[in-house]
Design an enzyme around this catalytic site. Sequence first.
Site, short mmCIF file in Angstrom:
data_model
loop_
_atom_site.label_atom_id
_atom_site.label_comp_id
_atom_site.label_asym_id
_atom_site.label_seq_id
_atom_site.Cartn_x
_atom_site.Cartn_y
_atom_site.Cartn_z
CG HIS A 87 44.12 8.49 42.03
ND1 HIS A 87 43.18 7.65 41.50
CD2 HIS A 87 45.15 8.49 41.16
CE1 HIS A 87 43.61 7.15 40.35
NE2 HIS A 87 44.81 7.65 40.12
CG ASP A 223 39.83 7.37 42.37
OD1 ASP A 223 39.96 8.60 42.46
OD2 ASP A 223 40.80 6.59 42.30
CB SER A 647 44.23 7.83 36.74
OG SER A 647 44.53 6.65 37.43
N1 ARG Z 1 46.32 2.27 41.79
C1 ARG Z 1 45.82 3.50 41.23
C2 ARG Z 1 46.89 4.14 40.35
O1 ARG Z 1 47.81 3.50 40.01
C3 ARG Z 1 45.32 4.44 42.31
C4 ARG Z 1 46.37 5.05 43.17
C5 ARG Z 1 45.87 6.01 44.22
N2 ARG Z 1 45.23 5.35 45.35
C6 ARG Z 1 45.86 4.89 46.46
N3 ARG Z 1 45.16 4.27 47.38
N4 ARG Z 1 47.15 5.02 46.69
O2 ARG Z 1 47.25 5.26 40.32
N1 GLU Z 2 45.63 4.50 39.00
C1 GLU Z 2 46.37 4.59 37.76
C2 GLU Z 2 46.66 6.04 37.35
O1 GLU Z 2 46.85 6.88 38.18
C3 GLU Z 2 45.66 3.84 36.72
C4 GLU Z 2 45.81 2.42 37.00
C5 GLU Z 2 46.75 1.74 36.05
O2 GLU Z 2 47.96 1.78 36.24
O3 GLU Z 2 46.19 1.19 35.10
O4 GLU Z 2 46.80 6.35 36.20
#
Ligand code: ARG
Ligand code: GLU
Length: 712
Positions: A87, A223, A647
Amino acid sequence: MKKYILFFVIVISNILFLNNTFAQGGMWLPNQLDRNQKDMMSKGCHISAKQIYDEQNASIKDAVVLFGRGCTGEFVSNQGLLFTNHHCGYSEIVKHSTVDHDYLTNGFAAMSLDEELPCPGLTVTLLQYMKDVTSDVLSGVSSSMTEKERQMKVNENIKNIVENTTKGTNLDGYVKALYYGNQYMLYVNKIYKDVRLVVAPPSNIGKFGGDTDNWMWPRHTGDFSVFRVYADANNEPAEYSKNNKPYQPKKFLKISLKDKNEGDFTFVMGYPGTTQQFLTSYAVEDIQNIEDPARIKLRTERLNVYKSAQEESPAKRLRYASDVASIANGWKKWQGEVKGLKFLNAVEKKRQGELNNPLMSQFYELYNDNRKYKLEQLYIGEAVLASDFMYNTRRLLSLIDLSMDNTVTDIVLKTEADNLLSWLDKYYNNDFASHRGVDSMIFVRTMTIFYNDFAKDNYNFLHDKLNKMPIEDYFADIYKTSVLNNPEKIRKVLKDYKRKNYKKLIDDSAVEFLSPIWGQYVNSTREKLTQNNNKLDSLYRINTKHYIDEYNRHNNTKDMSMNNGIFPDANLTMRVTYGNIASFKPKDGITYRHYTTIAGIMEKEEPNIYDYVVEQKLKDIYYNNDIAPYSDRVAFIATNHTTGGNSGSPVMDADGNLIGLNFDRNWEGTMSDILYDKDLCRNITLDIRYCLLIIDKYLEAKNLINELELVK
Ligand code: ARG
Ligand code: GLU
């Protein structure tokens, strides 16, 4: 200033206040990690703070980078090979994808250096060193200064410090405030600009589970993506050139293929973006009861519109995929955050810690005053500008403003109008005919909520019009009658734009509607917010200093300096967090194991649901047991305190070997940005062996595996 002094002589009676305010966790400054050494060792770490951060010798910090502007990456070979999340690389992968070469859907792997794909605009930032510059930044600052005078002096000092450090070098520098300006840290970086895409897994691996599984454990998302950093002949940063060579990092991470067990020590180094652990109960209460619910309500409405459009065709599903991903990410996180804050009784806990604190009445007053302005800002972002229609109207407004300003030259005006025209041309030519239905629905629905929940009580000018008809009809009418819904007409106005043309725009229904709302926000609300936020910052500075002093007093900490128990809030600078691999109990009667396996991917398979499609090739690998020397494990969880920006961060074992890529948190623990809880908060890590399995057996890029240093 005087009234604060009282605060320092009052002895806080509630010894529990610290425990109630900060429930462990921690994102520590890497250059002061020796203060955590003992604690790290007691949790199982085998390496020294110096092996993690050292300015003289190669250390792990040299393998960890800021990837782009908001993610982390790490070097895994002496040829500049870099791992991060799928991502995080997503938009680069999208840019390289076409109908013929759909890397996003099918994946991509460069089999040699010359197959690697340049990514103009993408940067990788390498920290050279960081330095406490508090006394230089505060030189000339006195307690009799107003907040504004202080800020000016601080900014001037910062400018000089950065200039003196970077002038005549290829270094980039900035200073960031820690603990609301009780400490200042200088960061000196090299920014590498030639970064190339090397591997993208297919989406049904890299984004397996999609938004449904996002923020959730148990998780099966692969990921990851792989890039390579290039440098000039001297290994220094350079713009893209064919002649550039793979960058040779001072340090790259070895990769461990060993199994990880419950309780094993892990640590994470990376760039966490924002935490707010010092917030008072008033702020937390507003987030929990007002702000998060308002955001969630508005985004639910938008997501419903996009999702029903997506069900119409695969083309529409793709069209809205990335909008939905980003809207849903915050939407889901806030829901977890509200639940978690309530579960922890966060407001009450904070309040307990605030008893007898004489600053609280000032905090209360400020938050009370600020609430309306903060909400206005929230609604501007989440409702007023949520539709393309209003976004475009705002651009029209600024053209009108410029046209009415005689100091703006005709040339500037014409350029502005041309820019807007080419923007709109693209917008209309894209898929306006089918998109307008979706966009108008977003506009009408978000505006209706905006009106009922906020505007009705705050904008008198809307009343007269809205007395006469149902609100939905009123908004639908604006959409229908606006010139922005008539491409022919607006093109005519903008083409060969003359100053007086603005008169043809000024009576437009959309312009008429947005103008007073936007005007109030820009001309008045923003200024009030800044004023209040400055006052809050200065209160927080005093309050935070007090917490730290109290902490040191209670703990008999000899070294009275900071980073010694209370960490500075995350601010997108390099940090280290550590913890142990650990299962958790999301609810009474349920325990979640600390890892997932490929068996779970097969269990989740739904051939007809896009996010749960499993490719035959992955099934073959799995069912033929073609897994060695890797593992069937996909992801694991640990108690590391992480947040957005982490991330792609390397998750390492007790010896500093790479065991996974951080990519998410559990839903039950997303309140950790405000209040961490060791029983509930987990970071979610992709097991590095699943990443290698996909590179090796699925994408068959042995060339890359050969570059790595594997520890068995
Ligand atoms: N929750 C993760 C973060 O905060 C991954 C976000 C990307 N993935 C998604 N399915 N939208 O960034
Ligand atoms: N998916 C998050 C990011 O893009 C990390 C998840 C979190 O917030 O800890 O950094």
